[in-house]
Motif scaffolding. Structure first.
Motif, PDB file in Angstrom:
ATOM      1  N   GLY A 122       0.812  -1.216   0.000  1.00 20.37           N
ATOM      2  CA  GLY A 122       0.000   0.000   0.000  1.00 20.37           C
ATOM      3  C   GLY A 122       0.841   1.259   0.000  1.00 20.37           C
ATOM      4  O   GLY A 122       0.551   2.214  -0.723  1.00 20.37           O
ATOM      5  N   LEU A 123       1.885   1.270   0.817  1.00 17.42           N
ATOM      6  CA  LEU A 123       2.777   2.428   0.853  1.00 17.42           C
ATOM      7  C   LEU A 123       3.483   2.619  -0.487  1.00 17.42           C
ATOM      8  O   LEU A 123       3.642   3.747  -0.964  1.00 17.42           O
ATOM      9  N   GLN A 124       3.906   1.518  -1.104  1.00 19.38           N
ATOM     10  CA  GLN A 124       4.558   1.597  -2.412  1.00 19.38           C
ATOM     11  C   GLN A 124       3.597   2.106  -3.488  1.00 19.38           C
ATOM     12  O   GLN A 124       4.025   2.734  -4.458  1.00 19.38           O
ATOM     13  N   ALA A 125       2.304   1.827  -3.319  1.00 17.46           N
ATOM     14  CA  ALA A 125       1.293   2.280  -4.276  1.00 17.46           C
ATOM     15  C   ALA A 125       0.869   3.728  -4.019  1.00 17.46           C
ATOM     16  O   ALA A 125       0.028   4.263  -4.731  1.00 17.46           O
ATOM     17  N   GLY A 126       1.416   4.351  -2.969  1.00 12.53           N
ATOM     18  CA  GLY A 126       1.133   5.755  -2.689  1.00 12.53           C
ATOM     19  C   GLY A 126       0.018   6.006  -1.694  1.00 12.53           C
ATOM     20  O   GLY A 126      -0.388   7.150  -1.493  1.00 12.53           O
ATOM     21  N   LYS A 127      -0.493   4.960  -1.066  1.00 10.70           N
ATOM     22  CA  LYS A 127      -1.526   5.142  -0.055  1.00 10.70           C
ATOM     23  C   LYS A 127      -0.912   5.701   1.222  1.00 10.70           C
ATOM     24  O   LYS A 127       0.258   5.448   1.520  1.00 10.70           O
ATOM     25  N   SER A 128      -1.726   6.416   1.990  1.00  9.38           N
ATOM     26  CA  SER A 128      -1.250   6.908   3.275  1.00  9.38           C
ATOM     27  C   SER A 128      -1.360   5.791   4.312  1.00  9.38           C
ATOM     28  O   SER A 128      -2.173   4.867   4.166  1.00  9.38           O
ATOM     29  N   LEU A 129      -0.558   5.878   5.347  1.00  9.21           N
ATOM     30  CA  LEU A 129      -0.605   4.882   6.415  1.00  9.21           C
ATOM     31  C   LEU A 129      -1.978   4.886   7.090  1.00  9.21           C
ATOM     32  O   LEU A 129      -2.496   3.836   7.462  1.00  9.21           O
ATOM     33  N   GLU A 130      -2.570   6.061   7.204  1.00  8.33           N
ATOM     34  CA  GLU A 130      -3.901   6.165   7.798  1.00  8.33           C
ATOM     35  C   GLU A 130      -4.930   5.389   6.976  1.00  8.33           C
ATOM     36  O   GLU A 130      -5.760   4.657   7.534  1.00  8.33           O
ATOM     37  N   ASP A 131      -4.872   5.508   5.648  1.00 11.53           N
ATOM     38  CA  ASP A 131      -5.801   4.769   4.782  1.00 11.53           C
ATOM     39  C   ASP A 131      -5.587   3.264   4.897  1.00 11.53           C
ATOM     40  O   ASP A 131      -6.549   2.492   4.936  1.00 11.53           O
ATOM     41  N   ILE A 132      -4.341   2.853   4.956  1.00 10.56           N
ATOM     42  CA  ILE A 132      -4.026   1.426   5.075  1.00 10.56           C
ATOM     43  C   ILE A 132      -4.558   0.873   6.390  1.00 10.56           C
ATOM     44  O   ILE A 132      -5.178  -0.194   6.425  1.00 10.56           O
ATOM     45  N   CYS A 133      -4.340   1.608   7.482  1.00 13.13           N
ATOM     46  CA  CYS A 133      -4.840   1.165   8.793  1.00 13.13           C
ATOM     47  C   CYS A 133      -6.361   1.089   8.799  1.00 13.13           C
ATOM     48  O   CYS A 133      -6.940   0.152   9.361  1.00 13.13           O
ATOM     49  N   CYS A 134      -7.016   2.056   8.168  1.00  8.86           N
ATOM     50  CA  CYS A 134      -8.477   2.042   8.081  1.00  8.86           C
ATOM     51  C   CYS A 134      -8.950   0.810   7.317  1.00  8.86           C
ATOM     52  O   CYS A 134      -9.894   0.134   7.747  1.00  8.86           O
TER      53      CYS A 134
END
Length: 109
Positions: free
Chosen positions: A40-52
């Motif tokens: 997710g981080l490599q795809a440009g997502k924020s950590l907050e979005d990933i945790c959600c």
């Protein structure tokens, strides 16, 4: 998780065996979460979005598995949806002082 909680309350040989027997499953889960987060981080997502997203997946899995459990107990198809999950009252008991647990309030429909 239950065995680890039991270890905090009363250590013993049975608890140790259960922890050792389930360590691979726990490691696999942690690896899957780490890989999902990394991707997710490599795809440009924020950590907050990933945790959600991880929280939503966990909630859905708990709803599904709890419905299966109760369905098996009562011999019916049961669907459970949590409509609200929030921190509950702080109880003062020794095990919670050690682990910092919160009681959760769940509103189930």
């Amino acid at each position: 998780m239950v065995a680890r909680k039991a270890e905090q309350i009363m250590r013993g040989p049975v608890t140790n065996v259960v922890i050792k027997a389930t360590q691979g499953i726990r490691n696999n889960m942690e690896f899957r979460i780490a890989k999902y987060t990394w991707d997710g981080l490599q795809a440009g997502k924020s950590l907050e979005d990933i945790c959600c997203e991880l929280d939503i997946k966990r909630k859905e899995k708990v709803e599904e598995r709890t419905g299966m459990l109760f369905g098996g107990m009562f011999g019916k198809e049961i669907t459970i949806k949590f409509t609200k999950i929030a921190g509950g009252a702080r109880r003062v008991i020794p095990s919670q002082k050690r682990s910092g647990d919160l009681t959760l309030i769940s509103i189930v429909r």
